[in-house]
Design an enzyme around this catalytic site. Structure first.
Site, PDB file in Angstrom:
ATOM      1  N   TYR A 191      -0.734 -31.795  41.950  1.00  0.00           N
ATOM      2  CA  TYR A 191      -0.511 -30.232  42.698  1.00  0.00           C
ATOM      3  C   TYR A 191      -0.416 -29.807  44.005  1.00  0.00           C
ATOM      4  O   TYR A 191      -0.013 -29.890  44.711  1.00  0.00           O
ATOM      5  CB  TYR A 191      -0.994 -29.638  42.059  1.00  0.00           C
ATOM      6  N   SER A 251       0.544 -24.340  50.331  1.00  0.00           N
ATOM      7  CA  SER A 251      -1.397 -23.773  50.013  1.00  0.00           C
ATOM      8  C   SER A 251      -1.972 -24.585  50.760  1.00  0.00           C
ATOM      9  O   SER A 251      -1.933 -25.918  51.817  1.00  0.00           O
ATOM     10  CB  SER A 251      -1.355 -24.897  48.709  1.00  0.00           C
TER      11      SER A 251
HETATM   12  N1  LIG Z   1      -3.229 -17.989  43.434  1.00  0.00           N
HETATM   13  C1  LIG Z   1      -3.740 -19.227  44.389  1.00  0.00           C
HETATM   14  O1  LIG Z   1      -4.568 -19.540  44.627  1.00  0.00           O
HETATM   15  C2  LIG Z   1      -2.387 -19.767  44.947  1.00  0.00           C
HETATM   16  C3  LIG Z   1      -3.612 -20.595  46.328  1.00  0.00           C
HETATM   17  C4  LIG Z   1      -2.127 -21.409  47.329  1.00  0.00           C
HETATM   18  C5  LIG Z   1      -0.338 -21.126  46.812  1.00  0.00           C
HETATM   19  N2  LIG Z   1      -0.684 -20.615  45.763  1.00  0.00           N
HETATM   20  C6  LIG Z   1       0.620 -20.525  45.913  1.00  0.00           C
HETATM   21  O2  LIG Z   1       1.577 -19.175  45.443  1.00  0.00           O
HETATM   22  C7  LIG Z   1       2.798 -19.303  45.015  1.00  0.00           C
HETATM   23  C8  LIG Z   1       2.663 -18.047  43.971  1.00  0.00           C
HETATM   24  O3  LIG Z   1       1.206 -18.275  42.990  1.00  0.00           O
HETATM   25  P1  LIG Z   1       0.364 -17.395  42.212  1.00  0.00           P
HETATM   26  O4  LIG Z   1      -0.750 -17.356  42.283  1.00  0.00           O
HETATM   27  O5  LIG Z   1       1.468 -15.961  43.030  1.00  0.00           O
HETATM   28  O6  LIG Z   1       0.813 -17.870  40.552  1.00  0.00           O
HETATM   29  P2  LIG Z   1       1.429 -17.381  39.936  1.00  0.00           P
HETATM   30  O7  LIG Z   1       1.063 -15.324  39.667  1.00  0.00           O
HETATM   31  O8  LIG Z   1       1.201 -17.750  38.395  1.00  0.00           O
HETATM   32  O9  LIG Z   1       3.185 -16.559  40.070  1.00  0.00           O
HETATM   33  C9  LIG Z   1       3.788 -17.412  39.613  1.00  0.00           C
HETATM   34  C10 LIG Z   1       5.097 -17.460  40.113  1.00  0.00           C
HETATM   35  O10 LIG Z   1       6.182 -18.541  40.163  1.00  0.00           O
HETATM   36  C11 LIG Z   1       7.141 -17.928  39.406  1.00  0.00           C
HETATM   37  N3  LIG Z   1       8.054 -19.158  38.725  1.00  0.00           N
HETATM   38  C12 LIG Z   1       7.899 -20.024  37.919  1.00  0.00           C
HETATM   39  N4  LIG Z   1       8.221 -21.315  37.907  1.00  0.00           N
HETATM   40  C13 LIG Z   1       9.622 -20.611  38.039  1.00  0.00           C
HETATM   41  C14 LIG Z   1      10.369 -21.326  37.879  1.00  0.00           C
HETATM   42  N5  LIG Z   1      10.743 -22.363  37.732  1.00  0.00           N
HETATM   43  N6  LIG Z   1      11.825 -20.402  38.521  1.00  0.00           N
HETATM   44  C15 LIG Z   1      11.166 -19.093  38.969  1.00  0.00           C
HETATM   45  N7  LIG Z   1      10.298 -18.351  38.862  1.00  0.00           N
HETATM   46  C16 LIG Z   1       9.298 -19.335  39.142  1.00  0.00           C
HETATM   47  C17 LIG Z   1       6.827 -17.541  38.254  1.00  0.00           C
HETATM   48  O11 LIG Z   1       7.961 -16.729  37.720  1.00  0.00           O
HETATM   49  P3  LIG Z   1       8.103 -16.728  36.283  1.00  0.00           P
HETATM   50  O12 LIG Z   1       7.437 -17.621  35.505  1.00  0.00           O
HETATM   51  O13 LIG Z   1       8.218 -15.175  35.749  1.00  0.00           O
HETATM   52  O14 LIG Z   1       9.587 -17.411  36.051  1.00  0.00           O
HETATM   53  C18 LIG Z   1       5.592 -16.688  38.917  1.00  0.00           C
HETATM   54  O15 LIG Z   1       6.666 -15.728  39.064  1.00  0.00           O
HETATM   55  C19 LIG Z   1       2.570 -21.073  44.003  1.00  0.00           C
HETATM   56  O16 LIG Z   1       3.457 -20.981  45.500  1.00  0.00           O
HETATM   57  C20 LIG Z   1       1.620 -21.176  44.758  1.00  0.00           C
HETATM   58  O17 LIG Z   1       2.098 -22.001  43.838  1.00  0.00           O
HETATM   59  C21 LIG Z   1      -0.785 -20.030  44.882  1.00  0.00           C
END
Ligand SMILES: NC(=O)c1ccc[n+]([C@@H]2O[C@H](COP(=O)([O-])OP(=O)(O)OC[C@H]3O[C@@H](n4cnc5c(N)ncnc54)[C@H](OP(=O)(O)O)[C@@H]3O)[C@@H](O)[C@H]2O)c1
Length: 233
Positions: A151, A139
């Site tokens: 986080y 991130s």
């Molecule tokens: N959105 C942003 O602005 C942003 C910015 C920087 C970085 N990120 C990073 O990008 C990545 C994806 O985030 P996103 O924004 O796409 O969020 P999201 O829509 O909430 O998706 C999170 C994903 O992680 C999975 N997950 C969470 N805990 C898990 C576990 N214990 N085992 C297996 N799967 C798990 C969830 O699936 P289930 O709940 O079905 O398990 C879901 O598919 C994350 O690492 C996040 O920190 C996001």
């Protein structure tokens, strides 16, 4: 890019699901990991069973990850790339002036740090066999200071982890890319209406860019932020 197999954790929605769709468009076969079995099954039906497979898995469970990697190699005969992307965000304050209670911090640390680490550990033997590519979703928050934000610190850990994995992989031919998104419109950021956001496809495009480089090119890091995002937002 034909005949390449990409495994994605956190594939049930958001950035992981967007990357699965974009990778399928580019000719990859995709193995989809997350805990939400129904969402994974829906995505497999959308992409086609000849292109995608669902492997319900909690990334904090090492045996589930090694089992998933074995199933991918058994099903497709190879594993070329992994996106270690599963993550979660729990608000925190070290002064205790807001955010979640400390017992709720544990799952985030386990998912974002331990989960990414053991995804790498489970997949790297297969990636060495295929001279493959590991991509980690860090991130932009893993680069800068965010007051009280654990986080952000978990993502600093992913920043360091990517560098240490890449250093250990010298001589194997395995490439390691750290993707550092800024604010992206997903369930994770649904409560942030005050900032510009990227679309999850914008991060998927970055992942596909790194994966699409020739084997001699290791894109170490990609920071992708929405235009106009303030430095520490
Ligand atoms: N959105 C942003 O602005 C942003 C910015 C920087 C970085 N990120 C990073 O990008 C990545 C994806 O985030 P996103 O924004 O796409 O969020 P999201 O829509 O909430 O998706 C999170 C994903 O992680 C999975 N997950 C969470 N805990 C898990 C576990 N214990 N085992 C297996 N799967 C798990 C969830 O699936 P289930 O709940 O079905 O398990 C879901 O598919 C994350 O690492 C996040 O920190 C996001």
């Amino acid at each position: 890019m034909p005949d390449q197999v990409l495994m994605i954790t956190g594939a049930s929605r958001g950035i992981g699901a967007a990357t699965a769709r974009r990778a399928a468009d580019h000719g990859y076969q995709v193995a989809l990991l997350a805990r939400s079995t129904d969402s994974l099954t829906d995505l497999v039906h959308e992409l086609g069973e000849h292109i995608a497979m669902a492997l319900p898995c909690d990334v904090t469970d090492y045996d589930s990850l090694t089992d998933a990697v074995a199933k991918v190699e058994e099903h497709y005969g190879r594993l070329d790339a992994v996106l270690a992307n599963a993550g979660m965000n729990v608000p925190s304050s070290f002064l205790g002036t807001g955010g979640a209670e400390p017992d709720q911090w544990r799952e985030m640390v386990l998912t974002n740090v331990y989960g990414a680490a053991i995804t790498a550990r489970a997949a790297l033997p297969a990636l060495v066999r295929s001279t493959g590519h590991l991509v980690l979703t860090g991130s932009n928050a893993g680069r800068g200071i965010r007051p009280g934000n654990l986080y952000s610190a978990t993502k600093w850990a992913v920043t360091g982890m990517a560098q240490n994995i890449r250093a250990e992989c010298v001589g194997t031919g395995v490439r390691v890319t750290l993707v550092q998104p800024g604010m992206v419109e997903t369930d994770m950021t649904a409560n942030r209406t005050d900032v510009p956001k990227l679309h999850a496809d914008d991060i998927a495009n970055g992942v596909l860019y790194a994966l699409g480089q020739p084997p001699s090119v290791d894109v170490n890091e990609l920071t992708i932020r929405p235009t106009g995002q303030a430095p520490q937002s």
